[in-house]
Scaffold this active site. Structure first.
Site, PDB file in Angstrom:
ATOM      1  N   CYS A 152       9.669   9.398 -11.271  1.00 33.31           N
ATOM      2  CA  CYS A 152       8.296   9.679 -11.701  1.00 33.31           C
ATOM      3  C   CYS A 152       7.704  10.919 -11.031  1.00 33.31           C
ATOM      4  CB  CYS A 152       7.403   8.470 -11.421  1.00 33.31           C
ATOM      5  SG  CYS A 152       8.162   6.895 -11.853  1.00 33.31           S
ATOM      6  N   GLU A 172       2.872  -6.713  -9.687  1.00 34.15           N
ATOM      7  CA  GLU A 172       3.026  -6.697 -11.132  1.00 34.15           C
ATOM      8  C   GLU A 172       4.146  -7.650 -11.534  1.00 34.15           C
ATOM      9  OE1 GLU A 172       3.665  -2.686 -12.356  1.00 34.15           O
ATOM     10  OE2 GLU A 172       1.589  -2.097 -12.014  1.00 34.15           O
ATOM     11  N   ASP A 232       6.622   1.441  -8.777  1.00 30.57           N
ATOM     12  CA  ASP A 232       6.465   0.109  -9.346  1.00 30.57           C
ATOM     13  C   ASP A 232       7.757  -0.345 -10.024  1.00 30.57           C
ATOM     14  OD1 ASP A 232       3.875   1.213  -8.851  1.00 30.57           O
ATOM     15  OD2 ASP A 232       3.016  -0.387 -10.063  1.00 30.57           O
ATOM     16  N   SER A 284       2.502  -4.836 -15.267  1.00 30.45           N
ATOM     17  CA  SER A 284       2.831  -3.454 -15.560  1.00 30.45           C
ATOM     18  C   SER A 284       2.181  -3.054 -16.871  1.00 30.45           C
ATOM     19  CB  SER A 284       4.346  -3.306 -15.670  1.00 30.45           C
ATOM     20  OG  SER A 284       4.686  -2.095 -16.303  1.00 30.45           O
ATOM     21  N   CYS A 326       3.510   8.581 -10.544  1.00 34.03           N
ATOM     22  CA  CYS A 326       3.626   7.133 -10.616  1.00 34.03           C
ATOM     23  C   CYS A 326       2.281   6.464 -10.390  1.00 34.03           C
ATOM     24  CB  CYS A 326       4.663   6.618  -9.623  1.00 34.03           C
ATOM     25  SG  CYS A 326       5.109   4.884  -9.886  1.00 34.03           S
ATOM     26  N   ASP A 327       2.194   5.250 -10.866  1.00 40.31           N
ATOM     27  CA  ASP A 327       0.938   4.578 -11.186  1.00 40.31           C
ATOM     28  C   ASP A 327      -0.199   4.734 -10.181  1.00 40.31           C
ATOM     29  OD1 ASP A 327       2.716   3.754 -13.069  1.00 40.31           O
ATOM     30  OD2 ASP A 327       2.490   1.627 -12.718  1.00 40.31           O
ATOM     31  N   LYS A 328       0.023   4.353  -8.924  1.00 44.34           N
ATOM     32  CA  LYS A 328      -1.095   4.262  -7.985  1.00 44.34           C
ATOM     33  C   LYS A 328      -1.507   5.620  -7.426  1.00 44.34           C
ATOM     34  CE  LYS A 328      -0.621   0.044  -8.931  1.00 44.34           C
ATOM     35  NZ  LYS A 328       0.563   0.258  -9.779  1.00 44.34           N
TER      36      LYS A 328
END
Length: 553
Positions: free
Chosen positions: A48, A443, A80, A469, A121-123
């Site tokens: 990512c 998640e 994640d 997710s 990536c997500d966070k």
């Protein structure tokens, strides 16, 4: 310009600071210019964020060309996808606030005049936004971009296909040969997971809220155009510094409503609820979980993306990018067109320049929505007095009623699914996985993907005080609050209790009276802390309810 950095770099008394900065190549001329922090979340633990080190060089070139001096610095990231289904996944949400803290701390310590945050990536995305909103200085969020899709037997693949293949293989519905091929082909290079999962959802949010320049997020990470995007972000932050255009000037209440509408219109991740609530707190904007329901109900679902839809994230770029969605939202009256963006232009002005690819069907016309209402529904009831969230973009089901199958940790639920112990009609209840109980609110893509793979997705439901997710699909309810570890009603549920989840009435109920719930909770005690030292122990002491964004401040 009144430069904050001059406190560090200018004047006789600052000679020692200049001496140290000259040791690494900065000149007197460099130090007279605005100093721009380039906060990089590059890491070698996932695809990512993998190209962000390279992209940072182009950001810095843009800053220098526009008359500034960049100083790159690092923060962290947790994958994640890599950690999913393990104890390591508990670090993911914890990382969001740590990312925000670290970006903020370096920026305050070195008194930067602006910040460009490179995220993927997500966070990393909400973490960077939270930091900019705390600092309230000129700043830009630059999204690294989606991964390209894999390809197998004539269809596009994303990492979701691998998670669902686990369940299919366990149920005997997929050969070992196909299983290995999907694993090997799903993720062909650098970039964030390739559907409207959390990373791409939050990247969309950053364009719609105005903290990212329009038409930058949808360009894939390995596309050569990303270098131009990075250079432009360097120029944009310098323009914002000169104009004194700060993060909270952009992230107003109306801008948050635009962001929520974009999540609803694109079938985005339920994690956006958690992250936008956290961002609003930092921006001092009054935003409540109920607002997501109000906005989603008035916004049509327009974008046909995985996990609930047909296309992958790359297809949005091919269709013309997120500006096409922005224009739909403006044309339909679903967005506030006069909000300011980081470029200094209004949301409406940026959206008006959308260049839609002729004949594309990824982003539907206003008169042909996938659904008349958006992809998110907030539920409340005696199981979730503070609320919880379900994504309905990928399902036409509106109700499920069935017996509870109760699990006090994710691994036990996963074993039950892959072991063939879940039956049609069941409601899986996974608890003690909330912000404090987990800790870290894991998640559940491993479990939800396995449910899809076993073929039970249309016949069971799942509820948890943990998270999902963005790749999750099916009748799955997350963020149940209060969480079990805080004595929420979910802690009172027992095996076989009848649970009803109703999207049309926005309700989630267990067939127990208030007196019965109270009686069961009389004997309840909070579980012992799973971590007694370190970062998780600190997190448990500080973190709040998911209904308020699970923030630590």
């Amino acid at each position: 310009m009144k430069l904050n950095s001059y406190t560090i770099t200018q004047g006789r008394d600052r000679a020692p600071a200049r001496a140290m900065l000259k040791a690494i190549g900065f000149t007197d001329e460099d130090l007279k210019k605005p100093i721009i922090g380039v906060a990089n979340t590059w890491i070698e633990t996932m695809p990512c964020n993998y190209n962000l080190r390279e992209l940072a060089e182009h950001v810095k070139a843009g800053i220098r060309a526009a008359g500034g001096t960049p100083m790159e610095y690092n923060t962290i990231a947790i994958s994640d996808g890599v950690t999913m289904g393990t104890e390591g996944m508990k670090a993911s949400l914890v990382s969001r606030d740590l990312i925000a803290d670290s970006i903020e701390l370096v920026a305050r310590g070195h008194m930067f005049d602006g910040v460009v945050a490179l995220v993927a990536c997500d966070k990393t995305i909400p973490g960077a936004a939270m930091a900019l909103l705390r600092l309230n200085i000129p700043g830009v969020i630059m999204y690294g971009g989606t991964i390209m899709p894999g390809r197998y037997k004539g269809r596009d693949l994303t990492v979701l296909d691998v998670f669902e293949a686990v369940g299919a293989n366990a149920a005997g519905k997929m050969s070992d040969e196909d299983f290995l091929a999907i694993e090997n082909l799903a993720c062909p290079g650098a970039g964030a997971c390739g559907g409207q999962y959390t990373a791409n959802t939050m990247a969309t949010v950053m364009e719609m809220i105005g903290l990212s320049p329009m038409n930058t997020a949808s360009v894939p990470q390995v596309d050569p155009r990303k270098h131009q995007v990075a250079f432009r972000c360097g120029e944009v932050v310098m323009d914002a510094v000169r104009a004194g255009r700060k993060a909270r000037d952009i992230a107003t209440r109306d801008a948050f409503e635009n962001a929520i509408a974009s999540v609803a219109a694109t079938g985005g991740s339920t994690n956006a609820v958690l992250h936008l609530l956290a961002m609003a707190r930092e921006a001092e904007v009054d935003l409540k979980i109920e607002d997501f329901q109000t906005i989603s109900q008035r916004t049509p679902l327009l974008v046909d993306l995985k996990p609930g839809g047909k296309y992958v994230a790359l297809d949005v770029d091919k269709a013309g990018g997120w500006p096409v969605v922005a224009k739909r939202m403006v044309d339909g009256g679903y967005a506030h067109k006069d909000t300011m963006t980081v470029t200094g232009r209004t949301f409406g002005a940026e959206a008006a320049e959308a260049k839609e690819t002729a004949g594309q069907d990824v982003i539907r016309a206003l008169d042909n929505p996938i659904k008349k209402t958006g992809g998110l529904v907030i539920l409340k009831g005696n199981l979730a007095p503070e609320g919880c969230v379900i994504k309905v973009a990928g399902t036409n089901r509106t109700e499920h009623k069935g017996p509870a199958r109760v699990f006090d940790r994710e691994e036990d639920a996963m074993a039950a699914v892959t072991g063939g112990k879940i039956k049609a009609g069941d409601v899986l209840v996974i608890r003690y996985e909330g912000p404090r109980g987990g800790p870290g609110m894991r998640e559940m893509l491993g479990v939800t993907g396995a449910i899809m793979g076993t073929g039970l997705s249309e016949e069971v439901a799942l509820m948890t005080d943990g998270r999902f997710s963005g790749a999750t699909r099916g009748f799955m309810v997350g963020h149940v609050a209060p969480e079990a570890a805080m004595g929420g009603p979910i802690a009172a549920v027992r095996e076989g209790d009848i649970i009803t989840i109703n999207v049309e009435t926005s309700s989630i109920e267990v067939a127990l009276t208030p007196e019965q719930i109270a009686e069961r909770m009389k004997g309840w005690t909070a579980p012992p802390l799973k971590y007694k030292t370190g970062v998780f122990q600190k997190y448990v002491k500080l973190v709040g309810s998911a209904a308020q964004g699970a923030v630590t401040g």
